[in-house]
Scaffold this motif. Sequence first.
Motif, mmCIF file in Angstrom:
data_model
loop_
_atom_site.group_PDB
_atom_site.id
_atom_site.type_symbol
_atom_site.label_atom_id
_atom_site.label_comp_id
_atom_site.label_asym_id
_atom_site.label_seq_id
_atom_site.Cartn_x
_atom_site.Cartn_y
_atom_site.Cartn_z
ATOM 1 N N ASN A 97 0.847 -1.188 0.000
ATOM 2 C CA ASN A 97 0.000 0.000 0.000
ATOM 3 C C ASN A 97 0.887 1.245 0.000
ATOM 4 O OD1 ASN A 97 -2.431 -1.418 0.078
ATOM 5 N ND2 ASN A 97 -2.375 -1.587 2.300
ATOM 6 N N THR A 98 0.631 2.151 -0.923
ATOM 7 C CA THR A 98 1.466 3.342 -1.049
ATOM 8 C C THR A 98 0.610 4.597 -1.073
ATOM 9 O OG1 THR A 98 1.418 3.273 -3.469
ATOM 10 C CG2 THR A 98 3.184 2.058 -2.370
ATOM 11 N N LEU A 99 1.248 5.719 -0.796
ATOM 12 C CA LEU A 99 0.633 7.035 -0.908
ATOM 13 C C LEU A 99 1.246 7.761 -2.086
ATOM 14 C CD1 LEU A 99 0.572 8.092 2.858
ATOM 15 C CD2 LEU A 99 -1.441 7.750 1.416
ATOM 16 N N SER A 100 0.440 8.522 -2.791
ATOM 17 C CA SER A 100 0.928 9.267 -3.944
ATOM 18 C C SER A 100 1.895 10.363 -3.503
ATOM 19 C CB SER A 100 -0.247 9.891 -4.705
ATOM 20 O OG SER A 100 0.224 10.725 -5.746
ATOM 21 N N THR A 101 2.949 10.562 -4.303
ATOM 22 C CA THR A 101 3.899 11.651 -4.052
ATOM 23 C C THR A 101 3.741 12.768 -5.072
ATOM 24 O OG1 THR A 101 5.583 10.472 -5.345
ATOM 25 C CG2 THR A 101 5.592 10.135 -2.957
ATOM 26 N N ALA A 102 2.611 12.771 -5.808
ATOM 27 C CA ALA A 102 2.325 13.880 -6.717
ATOM 28 C C ALA A 102 2.155 15.164 -5.910
ATOM 29 C CB ALA A 102 1.068 13.593 -7.529
ATOM 30 N N ALA A 103 2.444 16.296 -6.531
ATOM 31 C CA ALA A 103 2.443 17.587 -5.816
ATOM 32 C C ALA A 103 1.136 17.837 -5.090
ATOM 33 C CB ALA A 103 2.733 18.716 -6.804
ATOM 34 N N GLU A 104 0.009 17.490 -5.726
ATOM 35 C CA GLU A 104 -1.287 17.773 -5.116
ATOM 36 C C GLU A 104 -1.587 16.851 -3.934
ATOM 37 O OE1 GLU A 104 -1.891 15.120 -8.738
ATOM 38 O OE2 GLU A 104 -0.758 16.936 -8.206
ATOM 39 N N SER A 105 -0.782 15.793 -3.762
ATOM 40 C CA SER A 105 -1.011 14.841 -2.668
ATOM 41 C C SER A 105 -0.031 15.023 -1.522
ATOM 42 C CB SER A 105 -0.923 13.401 -3.202
ATOM 43 O OG SER A 105 -1.881 13.177 -4.196
ATOM 44 N N MET A 106 0.810 16.044 -1.599
ATOM 45 C CA MET A 106 1.793 16.284 -0.545
ATOM 46 C C MET A 106 1.254 17.283 0.471
ATOM 47 S SD MET A 106 4.281 14.305 -1.475
ATOM 48 C CE MET A 106 5.795 14.840 -0.673
ATOM 49 N N LYS A 107 1.699 17.113 1.712
ATOM 50 C CA LYS A 107 1.252 17.980 2.798
ATOM 51 C C LYS A 107 2.464 18.572 3.496
ATOM 52 C CE LYS A 107 -1.723 17.972 6.913
ATOM 53 N NZ LYS A 107 -2.613 17.128 7.762
ATOM 54 N N SER A 108 2.429 19.898 3.730
ATOM 55 C CA SER A 108 3.555 20.577 4.387
ATOM 56 C C SER A 108 3.439 20.447 5.895
ATOM 57 C CB SER A 108 3.582 22.056 4.004
ATOM 58 O OG SER A 108 3.863 22.215 2.636
ATOM 59 N N LEU A 109 4.570 20.184 6.537
ATOM 60 C CA LEU A 109 4.643 20.160 7.990
ATOM 61 C C LEU A 109 5.447 21.365 8.463
ATOM 62 C CD1 LEU A 109 5.376 16.370 8.676
ATOM 63 C CD2 LEU A 109 3.176 17.546 8.669
ATOM 64 N N ASN A 110 4.955 22.013 9.506
ATOM 65 C CA ASN A 110 5.620 23.210 10.049
ATOM 66 C C ASN A 110 5.779 24.257 8.958
ATOM 67 O OD1 ASN A 110 6.830 24.703 12.103
ATOM 68 N ND2 ASN A 110 8.889 24.043 11.515
ATOM 69 N N SER A 111 4.703 24.486 8.213
ATOM 70 C CA SER A 111 4.780 25.381 7.054
ATOM 71 C C SER A 111 5.090 26.822 7.428
ATOM 72 C CB SER A 111 3.460 25.320 6.272
ATOM 73 O OG SER A 111 2.370 25.681 7.110
ATOM 74 N N ARG A 112 4.854 27.208 8.700
ATOM 75 C CA ARG A 112 5.126 28.578 9.117
ATOM 76 C C ARG A 112 6.489 28.723 9.801
ATOM 77 N NH1 ARG A 112 -0.719 30.664 11.590
ATOM 78 N NH2 ARG A 112 -1.929 30.295 9.684
ATOM 79 N N GLY A 113 7.197 27.630 9.970
ATOM 80 C CA GLY A 113 8.495 27.699 10.628
ATOM 81 C C GLY A 113 9.619 27.940 9.650
ATOM 82 N N LYS A 114 10.835 28.013 10.172
ATOM 83 C CA LYS A 114 12.001 28.236 9.328
ATOM 84 C C LYS A 114 12.311 27.004 8.486
ATOM 85 C CE LYS A 114 14.230 31.690 12.298
ATOM 86 N NZ LYS A 114 15.451 32.030 13.066
ATOM 87 N N ILE A 115 11.992 25.836 9.028
ATOM 88 C CA ILE A 115 12.236 24.597 8.310
ATOM 89 C C ILE A 115 10.894 23.936 8.024
ATOM 90 C CG2 ILE A 115 13.292 22.315 8.391
ATOM 91 C CD1 ILE A 115 15.405 23.423 10.220
ATOM 92 N N SER A 116 10.640 23.656 6.768
ATOM 93 C CA SER A 116 9.384 23.031 6.371
ATOM 94 C C SER A 116 9.679 21.834 5.483
ATOM 95 C CB SER A 116 8.505 24.034 5.621
ATOM 96 O OG SER A 116 7.320 23.416 5.170
ATOM 97 N N ILE A 117 8.965 20.752 5.724
ATOM 98 C CA ILE A 117 9.125 19.565 4.897
ATOM 99 C C ILE A 117 7.763 19.148 4.358
ATOM 100 C CG2 ILE A 117 11.156 18.748 6.138
ATOM 101 C CD1 ILE A 117 9.348 16.757 7.566
ATOM 102 N N LYS A 118 7.791 18.434 3.231
ATOM 103 C CA LYS A 118 6.566 17.926 2.642
ATOM 104 C C LYS A 118 6.574 16.399 2.661
ATOM 105 C CE LYS A 118 5.209 21.728 -0.392
ATOM 106 N NZ LYS A 118 4.815 22.098 -1.779
ATOM 107 N N LEU A 119 5.443 15.841 3.096
ATOM 108 C CA LEU A 119 5.272 14.403 3.144
ATOM 109 C C LEU A 119 3.959 14.037 2.482
ATOM 110 C CD1 LEU A 119 6.315 13.714 6.864
ATOM 111 C CD2 LEU A 119 7.679 13.266 4.828
ATOM 112 N N PRO A 120 3.823 12.802 2.004
ATOM 113 C CA PRO A 120 2.528 12.381 1.469
ATOM 114 C C PRO A 120 1.438 12.550 2.520
ATOM 115 C CG PRO A 120 4.216 10.796 0.894
ATOM 116 C CD PRO A 120 4.853 11.751 1.859
#
Length: 267
Positions: A97-120
């Motif tokens: 079972n996998t999650l899509s890594t297409a741009a529209e399926s990614m979610k930003s974590l800590n988007s307001r901080g200095k460091i932000s990462i995107k995960l499915p």
Amino acid sequence: MSQQSLSEWDKARNSESVEPPRCLSLTIRGPWGHFRRIEGNIVKQTYRIIPRTTVAGLLAAVLGIERDGYYGLFAPGESAIAIEPVEPLRTMNMPVNTLSTAAESMKSLNSRGKISIKLPDPTKPRQQHNYEVLVDPAYRLYVWVSDSDQFDALHQMLSQGKSQYVPSLGLSEYLADIRYHGQFEVENDPTTGVVAVDSAVPNAVDRVIPDTETRCQIEESPAFMQADGSGRTTTGFTSYAYNPDAGPIHVRDPDTNIVDGHTVMFV
């Protein structure tokens, strides 16, 4: 390079096919392996023999060479690799079972901080894919590169049981265990007639002798790559004949070498 290394390299380069003066030998194994075939399919199929390009990537990981930075080191004429399966090549289908890594399926974590990462996005529906995976794969590798500094560095890393990056058998989660056997002289083996070859037989399918007691299979896989503007491009392929039961196959008039008592063919 030392004067000795230059003379060895000149001798190898001037021959029709590279016959290395010496090589490093190691066995890689793991509980799982997957070397995805380039042909498109609903089931993600795997090569049985680890592709030469994958071997190059694994050894580059040991040396700590970045992605797309090692193709010249393992280019035609600059390197020689032989691959010997040492365990029966068994496969099974594994649904994943996998999650899509297409741009529209990614979610930003800590988007307001200095460091932000995107995960499915874990709230999105999973997609199920069937992977054909190798079960308990193991290969003995014989490796030479013309760059004496990198050859010696690889020898040092392997002899100390170290690796700059974590080596894997195709997928990052399929970790590889490496057992280093040492550095060996490569003996020329001009034997003619029918020879039992321990390694997979590259680019000599028409010379394989059928044997009712020995299974033989054939596959073609990527052998060489080069970097381009968008990443990398496959520039050469190798057709391998091999025994899926991890035994020798018989070949007529092969271009073989002897390494540590094993009869192998380099490409």
